[in-house]
Design an enzyme around this catalytic site. Structure first.
Site, PDB file in Angstrom:
ATOM      1  N   GLU A  39       0.821  -1.203   0.000  1.00  0.00           N
ATOM      2  CA  GLU A  39       0.000   0.000   0.000  1.00  0.00           C
ATOM      3  C   GLU A  39       0.860   1.261   0.000  1.00  0.00           C
ATOM      4  O   GLU A  39       0.527   2.250  -0.661  1.00  0.00           O
ATOM      5  CB  GLU A  39      -0.950   0.003   1.202  1.00  0.00           C
ATOM      6  CG  GLU A  39      -2.075  -1.024   1.120  1.00  0.00           C
ATOM      7  CD  GLU A  39      -3.005  -0.786  -0.061  1.00  0.00           C
ATOM      8  OE1 GLU A  39      -3.070   0.353  -0.569  1.00  0.00           O
ATOM      9  OE2 GLU A  39      -3.664  -1.743  -0.487  1.00  0.00           O
ATOM     10  N   THR A  45       1.626   5.584  -7.554  1.00  0.00           N
ATOM     11  CA  THR A  45       2.359   4.720  -8.483  1.00  0.00           C
ATOM     12  C   THR A  45       1.423   3.613  -8.971  1.00  0.00           C
ATOM     13  O   THR A  45       0.524   3.201  -8.250  1.00  0.00           O
ATOM     14  CB  THR A  45       3.589   4.096  -7.786  1.00  0.00           C
ATOM     15  OG1 THR A  45       4.276   5.106  -7.047  1.00  0.00           O
ATOM     16  CG2 THR A  45       4.548   3.504  -8.795  1.00  0.00           C
ATOM     17  N   TYR A 122      -6.024   6.710   4.482  1.00  0.00           N
ATOM     18  CA  TYR A 122      -6.234   5.675   3.475  1.00  0.00           C
ATOM     19  C   TYR A 122      -5.488   4.400   3.818  1.00  0.00           C
ATOM     20  O   TYR A 122      -6.062   3.300   3.796  1.00  0.00           O
ATOM     21  CB  TYR A 122      -5.803   6.150   2.082  1.00  0.00           C
ATOM     22  CG  TYR A 122      -5.672   4.963   1.157  1.00  0.00           C
ATOM     23  CD1 TYR A 122      -6.819   4.318   0.685  1.00  0.00           C
ATOM     24  CD2 TYR A 122      -4.432   4.415   0.841  1.00  0.00           C
ATOM     25  CE1 TYR A 122      -6.717   3.188  -0.108  1.00  0.00           C
ATOM     26  CE2 TYR A 122      -4.328   3.279   0.057  1.00  0.00           C
ATOM     27  CZ  TYR A 122      -5.473   2.672  -0.420  1.00  0.00           C
ATOM     28  OH  TYR A 122      -5.384   1.538  -1.175  1.00  0.00           O
ATOM     29  N   ASP A 140      -9.050   4.929  -2.346  1.00  0.00           N
ATOM     30  CA  ASP A 140      -7.962   5.394  -3.199  1.00  0.00           C
ATOM     31  C   ASP A 140      -8.555   6.008  -4.461  1.00  0.00           C
ATOM     32  O   ASP A 140      -9.773   6.221  -4.557  1.00  0.00           O
ATOM     33  CB  ASP A 140      -7.004   4.240  -3.514  1.00  0.00           C
ATOM     34  CG  ASP A 140      -7.631   3.164  -4.388  1.00  0.00           C
ATOM     35  OD1 ASP A 140      -8.857   3.230  -4.671  1.00  0.00           O
ATOM     36  OD2 ASP A 140      -6.902   2.244  -4.805  1.00  0.00           O
ATOM     37  N   CYS A 199     -18.702  -0.586 -19.022  1.00  0.00           N
ATOM     38  CA  CYS A 199     -19.927  -0.588 -18.209  1.00  0.00           C
ATOM     39  C   CYS A 199     -20.747  -1.861 -18.398  1.00  0.00           C
ATOM     40  O   CYS A 199     -21.434  -2.312 -17.472  1.00  0.00           O
ATOM     41  CB  CYS A 199     -20.775   0.638 -18.539  1.00  0.00           C
ATOM     42  SG  CYS A 199     -19.957   2.202 -18.139  1.00  0.00           S
TER      43      CYS A 199
END
Length: 356
Positions: A39, A45, A122, A140, A199
């Site tokens: 994480e 990145t 986060y 995120d 979608c």
């Protein structure tokens, strides 16, 4: 309209979950150290860029104990190329704190994790959810995009983050919160992409408000970025006759903190190249290369003019600097900017092959 359900997303995840080097397999218990390290690496990145670095990093520091006991120079060298180098310093400090204050075990709550160096909201949520299956929101960039489209959230980022977090918590299931967190990330990374989202394959296509309105690609709303002012400077690539290159270590705090570099001037918008000689590490005849090295940081672009020079093999390094053999440069924590500078300098210093 059917409201979005966590069960639909989890069913999709069970069929389409990504295989990642830091992710535990189905039914396996996650390793908090590997989850946390990944994480931190993934901040700012991409997964593709992180994978090889992560695998090398884990081979070098397989446990939090190994990382905590490693010299800071070794940690920075292993991080070199990933950018945002304060993350590497915080990673090392956090590993030490886990060993010293928690007997080598990561806290299993958001509050406990946030008390560690370098762990923000986060990361605390992601580690708590993924490693310990706690009901935590890990928001995120992928999750921001999914949720802003799902609910057509008009507020601009970053101001929209509290509302997005509320939406995630409202959907969070009591069972499998860790898988839910990873499923949201995977959905954003593979289906609900920034451009041309798929979608038709999305488990939440029916309740997605942006899809219904045909405005998927306009979300999330973002405040316009302010362009940074270009800064300029000089970088000095000095080689001894034995091939060693003059380097120094940047201050621990600040941009590229703790990393290795060739000597440079200050980086300023008003830097004057005519006065570069006074910033040189040694007084000698420097040759300025015709093409500068350009690099873009988060807040500003940088343009470094590269100056090259040679000294005798026995020349001692100025105070606070060191000569490193070219064969050993790979062991120095050189960030990508300095790798570009050194490459340009060495190309200019290397004589062309003689004609047969």
């Amino acid at each position: 309209m059917t409201p979005p359900r966590a069960t639909d997303l989890l069913a999709w995840y069970d069929r389409h979950r990504r295989t990642l080097p830091w992710r535990a397999g189905a039914g396996e218990r996650p390793d908090p150290y590997r989850v946390w390290a990944s994480e931190i690496m993934l901040q700012q990145t991409t997964v593709t860029a992180v994978k090889p670095y992560y695998e090398r990093f884990m081979a070098r520091f397989p446990t939090v104990k190994a990382l905590a006991e490693a010299p800071s120079e070794e940690v920075m060298q292993a991080w070199a190329g990933l950018g945002y180098y304060s993350r590497a310093r915080n990673l090392h400090a956090c590993a030490k704190a886990v060993m010293e204050s928690h007997r080598g075990r990561f806290p299993d709550t958001e509050d406990g994790l946030r008390a560690l160096p370098g762990i923000g909201a986060y990361t605390a949520g992601a580690v708590a959810a993924i490693a310990f299956d706690r009901p935590a929101a890990a928001v995120d960039g992928n999750v921001e995009r999914v949720m802003s489209r799902l609910f057509a959230i008009e507020d601009e980022l970053p101001g929209a983050r509290p509302l997005i977090r509320e939406r995630v918590l409202a959907l969070l299931p009591r069972e499998r919160p860790g898988d839910f967190a990873q499923a949201l990330m995977d959905l954003g990374a593979t289906i609900c992409t920034p451009r041309n989202p798929a979608c038709g394959l999305c488990p939440w296509r029916e309740p997605c408000e942006a899809r219904i309105a045909g405005t998927q690609e306009s979300f999330p709303r973002k405040a316009p970025k302010k362009a940074g002012v270009t800064r300029y400077g000089a970088a000095f690539v000095l080689a001894r006759q034995d091939g060693a290159i003059l380097l120094r270590t940047r201050p621990a705090k600040g941009l590229l903190g703790g990393m290795a570099e060739v000597p440079t001037s200050e980086w300023r918008p008003d830097y004057e190249l005519e006065g570069a000689a006074q910033d040189a590490p040694l007084p000698l005849r420097w040759q300025r290369l015709p093409v500068p090295v350009r690099h873009v940081f988060t807040h500003f672009p940088l343009e470094l003019s590269v100056l090259v020079g040679r000294v005798a093999a026995g020349t001692a390094a100025p105070a606070g600097m060191r000569f490193t053999a070219q064969a050993q440069l790979g062991e120095e924590p050189l960030p990508s900017l300095m790798l570009k500078v050194v490459e340009a300098g060495l190309a200019a210093l290397t004589p062309p092959p003689s004609a047969p």
